[in-house]
Design a protein around this motif. Structure first.
Motif, mmCIF file in Angstrom:
data_model
loop_
_atom_site.group_PDB
_atom_site.id
_atom_site.type_symbol
_atom_site.label_atom_id
_atom_site.label_comp_id
_atom_site.label_asym_id
_atom_site.label_seq_id
_atom_site.Cartn_x
_atom_site.Cartn_y
_atom_site.Cartn_z
ATOM 1 N N ILE A 114 15.759 58.506 86.192
ATOM 2 C CA ILE A 114 15.349 58.887 84.833
ATOM 3 C C ILE A 114 14.910 57.652 84.050
ATOM 4 C CG2 ILE A 114 16.217 59.745 82.609
ATOM 5 C CD1 ILE A 114 17.893 61.768 84.169
ATOM 6 N N ARG A 117 11.488 56.331 85.392
ATOM 7 C CA ARG A 117 10.417 57.261 84.989
ATOM 8 C C ARG A 117 10.114 57.104 83.501
ATOM 9 N NH1 ARG A 117 12.420 62.980 86.914
ATOM 10 N NH2 ARG A 117 11.960 62.850 89.128
ATOM 11 N N GLY A 118 11.195 57.131 82.695
ATOM 12 C CA GLY A 118 11.031 57.025 81.240
ATOM 13 C C GLY A 118 10.337 55.732 80.863
ATOM 14 N N ILE A 121 6.568 55.909 81.853
ATOM 15 C CA ILE A 121 5.820 56.801 80.953
ATOM 16 C C ILE A 121 5.645 56.127 79.591
ATOM 17 C CG2 ILE A 121 5.927 59.002 79.709
ATOM 18 C CD1 ILE A 121 7.374 60.150 82.213
ATOM 19 N N ALA B 4 13.834 62.127 75.343
ATOM 20 C CA ALA B 4 12.919 61.053 75.750
ATOM 21 C C ALA B 4 12.155 61.459 77.015
ATOM 22 C CB ALA B 4 13.714 59.774 75.985
ATOM 23 N N ASP B 5 11.226 60.599 77.423
ATOM 24 C CA ASP B 5 10.455 60.860 78.635
ATOM 25 C C ASP B 5 11.322 60.709 79.871
ATOM 26 O OD1 ASP B 5 7.729 59.233 77.077
ATOM 27 O OD2 ASP B 5 7.796 61.343 77.666
ATOM 28 N N GLY B 6 10.947 61.409 80.935
ATOM 29 C CA GLY B 6 11.574 61.198 82.239
ATOM 30 C C GLY B 6 12.827 62.012 82.497
ATOM 31 N N ILE B 7 13.345 62.679 81.463
ATOM 32 C CA ILE B 7 14.616 63.410 81.641
ATOM 33 C C ILE B 7 14.365 64.830 82.138
ATOM 34 C CG2 ILE B 7 16.647 64.307 80.431
ATOM 35 C CD1 ILE B 7 16.349 61.947 78.494
ATOM 36 N N VAL B 10 9.286 68.626 85.449
ATOM 37 C CA VAL B 10 7.876 68.827 85.102
ATOM 38 C C VAL B 10 7.615 70.255 84.624
ATOM 39 C CG1 VAL B 10 5.524 68.689 85.942
ATOM 40 C CG2 VAL B 10 7.228 67.100 86.794
ATOM 41 N N SER B 13 8.492 70.555 81.024
ATOM 42 C CA SER B 13 7.529 69.833 80.176
ATOM 43 C C SER B 13 6.218 70.606 80.043
ATOM 44 C CB SER B 13 7.188 68.478 80.789
ATOM 45 O OG SER B 13 8.198 67.566 80.550
ATOM 46 N N VAL B 14 5.685 71.004 81.210
ATOM 47 C CA VAL B 14 4.383 71.681 81.196
ATOM 48 C C VAL B 14 4.500 73.036 80.496
ATOM 49 C CG1 VAL B 14 2.625 72.734 82.667
ATOM 50 C CG2 VAL B 14 3.535 70.494 83.262
ATOM 51 N N PHE B 17 4.658 72.603 76.804
ATOM 52 C CA PHE B 17 3.353 72.263 76.233
ATOM 53 C C PHE B 17 2.507 73.520 76.069
ATOM 54 C CE2 PHE B 17 2.215 68.045 75.188
ATOM 55 C CZ PHE B 17 3.081 67.209 75.871
ATOM 56 N N ILE B 97 6.349 61.522 74.863
ATOM 57 C CA ILE B 97 5.110 62.311 74.794
ATOM 58 C C ILE B 97 5.185 63.483 75.767
ATOM 59 C CG2 ILE B 97 2.686 62.263 75.478
ATOM 60 C CD1 ILE B 97 2.749 61.310 72.743
ATOM 61 N N THR B 98 5.740 63.263 76.962
ATOM 62 C CA THR B 98 5.841 64.390 77.903
ATOM 63 C C THR B 98 6.862 65.405 77.399
ATOM 64 O OG1 THR B 98 7.441 63.172 79.212
ATOM 65 C CG2 THR B 98 5.163 63.113 79.967
#
Lengths: 258, 207
Positions: A114, A117-118, A121, B4-7, B10, B13-14, B17, B97-98
């Motif tokens: 995580i 990746r974070g 990004i 946050a990002d990465g948690i 997909v 997230s998608v 969105f 952002i994701t």
């Protein structure tokens, strides 16, 4: 209190010259492909690419690390909670008087994944924001056919953020100078500050609407900046798609050990 | 409560969105040109207010102001929250952002749900005490629901993140109480000075 700083750095690097609409789409493609990756080694290798790109774009690397530092605190707290609670094989133990804290390997693996990746990004978006002006980004969004009303809201909001930030600063100083802080509770002062700012902002709406009418922003299709797409932009965009697919294939094939 | 990002996976997230985009596209058709300045300035104030922190024990928090925004903008509060989240991410790397879609649904969606439920109720409230309780509950539930939805979103990342969700649950209630109290203070001030700002305000009704 944070300072409102724009992280954009002026320059003429390949990323600066990349047209904003394709840059934004390319960024999203890269970022979503990173979200699919499960191999920390691959994600770590992407970080090297990002650092090279940041250096090539002549972005202030100290500023970059300052922003990364602010992310680190959140990730550290989240990682700690993950490591002690995920379950599975234990790699470390702390025995206290009343209880034991177990550190689980699966939590450690997940938190590393995580975090990497974070960080990737975040770094790609930092690169995007450092090489693209916010106004160009907002006009790109309109060029990418987001609803015109929404595009105008984005543009006007950006315009007034700075104005109301300084307005709020002035009101805070006035409160301190008038000694109101000693006569009223803190929450009451904060609430009345917000209310004051909302009332002042509302008084601007009539003026903004008239300005919109005069500038022709009420027309069906508002004229905005037209972004030219050259062969250079197409090559860069194809390169981004190639890199995203390359990493995805590499991750799924399992060629690189974790 | 920004994720946050990465948690998140997909799919979350998608999917978020797509939902947030669809909701934004739908709400954008309901926006009149006269609403654009009001939504923009309220969003700018929402953003600026999030820069100022309130001390809470050893830490500090920034108010969401979801309750106040929904009382001013009504259902269009979703767009305001989405735009404010975008600028928070772009200018301060606050949130991801994701995860923008998820954050918009948790915070904006909760404000939207509370506005759809609470604004019709307001027509039947006349006593000052009931109105005070109403404003408190609007502010409280705007944040509480946002926190609950955030926890549900985190659960989609797997059972390993459940402890983070539990920690968040413990923090939501005091924050929601502060939010409720702030809503009362702000709305009472607005009613005294400029009640026409409020979404439900009718000129013949002065409360």
């Amino acid at each position: 209190m944070k300072n409102l700083e724009n992280i954009y750095c002026d320059g003429n690097s390949p990323f600066h010259r990349f047209t904003p609409p394709l840059k934004i789409i390319g960024n999203f493609i890269l970022v979503f492909s990173i979200s699919f990756l499960t191999n920390p080694v691959l994600i770590f290798s992407i970080m090297f690419i990002i650092l090279i790109l940041i250096t090539l774009s002549k972005i202030n690397i100290i500023n970059y690390f300052k922003h990364v530092k602010s992310l680190l605190y959140l990730f550290l707290i989240m990682s700690f909670l993950l490591i002690i609670s995920s379950g599975g094989g234990i790699f470390f133990k702390i025995e206290l008087i009343c209880f034991t804290i177990n550190f689980y390997k699966s939590g450690l693996d997940l938190s590393i994944l995580i975090f990497l990746r974070g960080l990737c990004i975040f770094s790609f978006f930092y690169l995007l924001l450092s090489t693209t002006k916010i106004t160009d980004m907002l006009y790109s969004m309109v060029a990418l056919h987001i609803p015109q009303n929404i595009g105008l809201i984005f543009l006007f909001t950006y315009r007034y953020i700075f104005r109301y930030f300084f307005e709020m600063e002035k009101m805070k100083k006035a409160i301190i100078l008038k000694g109101i802080g000693k006569r009223k509770g803190k929450l009451l002062i904060i609430g009345e500050l917000y209310a004051n700012l909302l009332i002042r902002s509302y008084e601007d709406t009539d003026r903004i609407y008239k300005a919109m009418v005069l500038k022709g922003l009420l027309e069906k299709k508002v004229k905005t900046i037209k972004f030219k797409i050259s062969s250079y932009d197409i090559i860069l965009f194809c390169l981004i798609i190639f890199i995203s697919l390359f990493y995805l294939i590499l991750d799924k094939s399992g060629i690189v050990c974790k | 409560m920004h994720i946050a990002d990465g948690i998140l996976p997909v799919a979350t997230s998608v999917g978020s969105f797509v939902v947030a985009g669809g909701l934004t596209a739908f709400l954008s058709t309901k926006i009149e040109k006269e609403d654009i300045p009001k939504i923009s300035v309220t969003t700018a104030v929402l953003f600026v207010s999030s820069l100022f922190h309130i001390k809470l024990g050893p830490s500090s928090v920034h108010p969401l102001l979801g309750g106040i925004s929904l009382l001013i903008l009504g259902p269009k509060v979703f767009i305001s929250v989405l735009v404010a989240l975008f600028f928070q991410e772009v200018m301060f790397s606050h949130g991801g952002i994701t995860a923008l879609g998820v954050n918009a649904i948790t915070m904006g969606g909760s404000a939207l749900i509370v506005s759809l439920i609470s604004i019709p109720i307001l027509k039947n409230l006349k006593k000052p005490l009931f109105l005070l309780i109403y404003y408190f509950l609007v502010g409280f539930f705007a944040l509480f629901l946002a926190g609950t939805l955030t926890i549900l979103a985190l659960l989609s990342a797997g059972s390993e993140v459940i402890e983070i969700g539990k920690a968040l649950l413990g923090a939501i209630v005091p924050l929601a109480v502060i939010e409720g109290v702030l809503t009362i203070i702000v709305v009472q001030f607005i009613i005294k000075v400029k009640p026409e700002i409020l979404y439900y305000y009718k000129k013949e009704k002065i409360k």
